[in-house]
Write a protein that holds these residues in place. Structure first.
Motif, PDB file in Angstrom:
ATOM      1  N   LYS A 100       0.815  -1.206   0.000  1.00  0.00           N
ATOM      2  CA  LYS A 100       0.000   0.000   0.000  1.00  0.00           C
ATOM      3  C   LYS A 100       0.856   1.268   0.000  1.00  0.00           C
ATOM      4  O   LYS A 100       0.511   2.260  -0.661  1.00  0.00           O
ATOM      5  N   GLU A 303      -4.248  -2.862   0.730  1.00  0.00           N
ATOM      6  CA  GLU A 303      -4.289  -2.919   2.193  1.00  0.00           C
ATOM      7  C   GLU A 303      -4.620  -4.333   2.668  1.00  0.00           C
ATOM      8  O   GLU A 303      -4.020  -4.832   3.633  1.00  0.00           O
ATOM      9  N   ASP A 306      -1.639  -6.565   2.042  1.00  0.00           N
ATOM     10  CA  ASP A 306      -0.639  -6.296   3.073  1.00  0.00           C
ATOM     11  C   ASP A 306      -0.949  -7.066   4.356  1.00  0.00           C
ATOM     12  O   ASP A 306      -0.048  -7.644   4.988  1.00  0.00           O
TER      13      ASP A 306
END
Length: 319
Positions: A100, A303, A306
């Protein structure tokens, strides 16, 4: 007519070069590779006017309005920003970045230069998935969504190859898992309550298999699976109390069914045409953000990727 260049001459670049010939408002005028010889081989195969032995030369040529980034995702930030700084619009292969933080940098540069930045998540633009998204917009009361993408990687595949190389951000999560993660985020905006991810890694600590269980705040669930260890069922399922929606060949869907009724929505070419048209239509409307692959949508996917990598403990040497 939007004039395109391609960065990288690998397999996916060949697919793009074939499909752009079927697009409404785009033409391929240039190819750039790390060596001029490789670019010229690609140039000859696809009958392209210009070939370059460096990405910088292409960016400074004045020949293109937009570029398709087809290099490994470990280098997407580096290669995309070369063109963004030159105010050239960027269509970048998925995953658009490794994490991100990189994507936030890329978006900031695109916004500073007032150019379009779009992830080439071609599956989202397929007619079949577009119709499934429309169906789900009025049918969000599913109890479970199951999405998968994976295949058994040939044992002869080189450890230096993109899929198994940590320096090229290899692994099942980013290479394959981006499909179920991105398609899930496309099909539902339900709020996520919990995420639980598990992974199976090889001796080089490359994630070969990734499974994610997600619970939404309404109690429904999403089960996501990507693998380089086994050939997964190329069907995905959205389950309701009274019916099941089946997506055939999930990442390249051209049909789906609701119980026994099948709906066919063939794609054009190899499937890339729809995202190319979406990209050029965005430019024709003088917009710097596509309505499907918005900046927010891309950030949401990165996100989640991640968090999955954090939970299965996958980190690359350059991070």
């Amino acid at each position: 007519m939007i004039r395109f260049g391609i960065v990288g001459a690998g397999g996916i670049a060949h697919k793009f070069a074939r499909d752009i010939k079927l697009s409404d408002n785009a033409s391929l005028v240039a190819i750039a590779s790390r060596t001029l010889g490789k670019a010229q081989v690609f140039q000859k195969e696809h009958n392209i006017e210009h070939a370059f032995g460096s990405y910088k030369e292409l960016a400074e040529s004045g020949l293109i309005d937009a570029v398709y980034i087809a290099t490994p995702h470990s280098h997407h930030l580096e290669h995309s920003t070369i063109f963004l700084h030159k105010k050239i619009h960027v269509l970048c292969e998925k995953p658009i970045t490794v994490n991100k933080h990189e994507l936030e940098q890329m978006i900031a540069i695109a916004e500073d230069n007032n150019v379009l930045l779009m992830e080439a998540m071609w599956s989202r633009f397929l007619p079949s998935l577009q119709h499934i998204e429309q169906y789900l917009s009025n049918n969000q009361d599913f109890t479970q969504i199951e999405l998968n993408f994976g295949y058994q990687l040939d044992k002869s595949y080189s450890k230096e190859g993109r899929l198994l190389n940590p320096n090229l951000a290899g692994g099942a999560t980013l290479d394959l898992g981006v499909y179920p993660v991105s398609i899930m985020k496309f099909l539902t905006s339900k709020e996520i309550k919990t995420i639980h991810a598990i992974g199976q890694k090889n001796d080089d600590q490359i994630d070969m298999d990734m499974k994610v269980d997600i619970e939404f705040t309404d109690g429904s669930k999403a089960l996501l699976h990507s693998s380089m260890l086994e050939n997964l069922d190329y069907r995905s399922y959205i389950k309701y109390d009274d019916k099941v929606l089946t997506i055939f060949n999930t990442h390249h869907s051209q049909s789906y069914s609701v119980d026994n009724q099948v709906f066919d929505y063939p794609c054009i070419g190899e499937g890339f045409v729809h995202q190319i048209n979406a990209f050029t239509n965005t430019l024709d409307n003088n917009l710097t953000e596509n309505n499907v692959m918005t900046h927010h949508a891309m950030l949401e996917v990165m996100e989640l990727l991640d968090e999955i990598r954090r939970q299965i403990d996958v980190k690359y040497p350059f991070e």
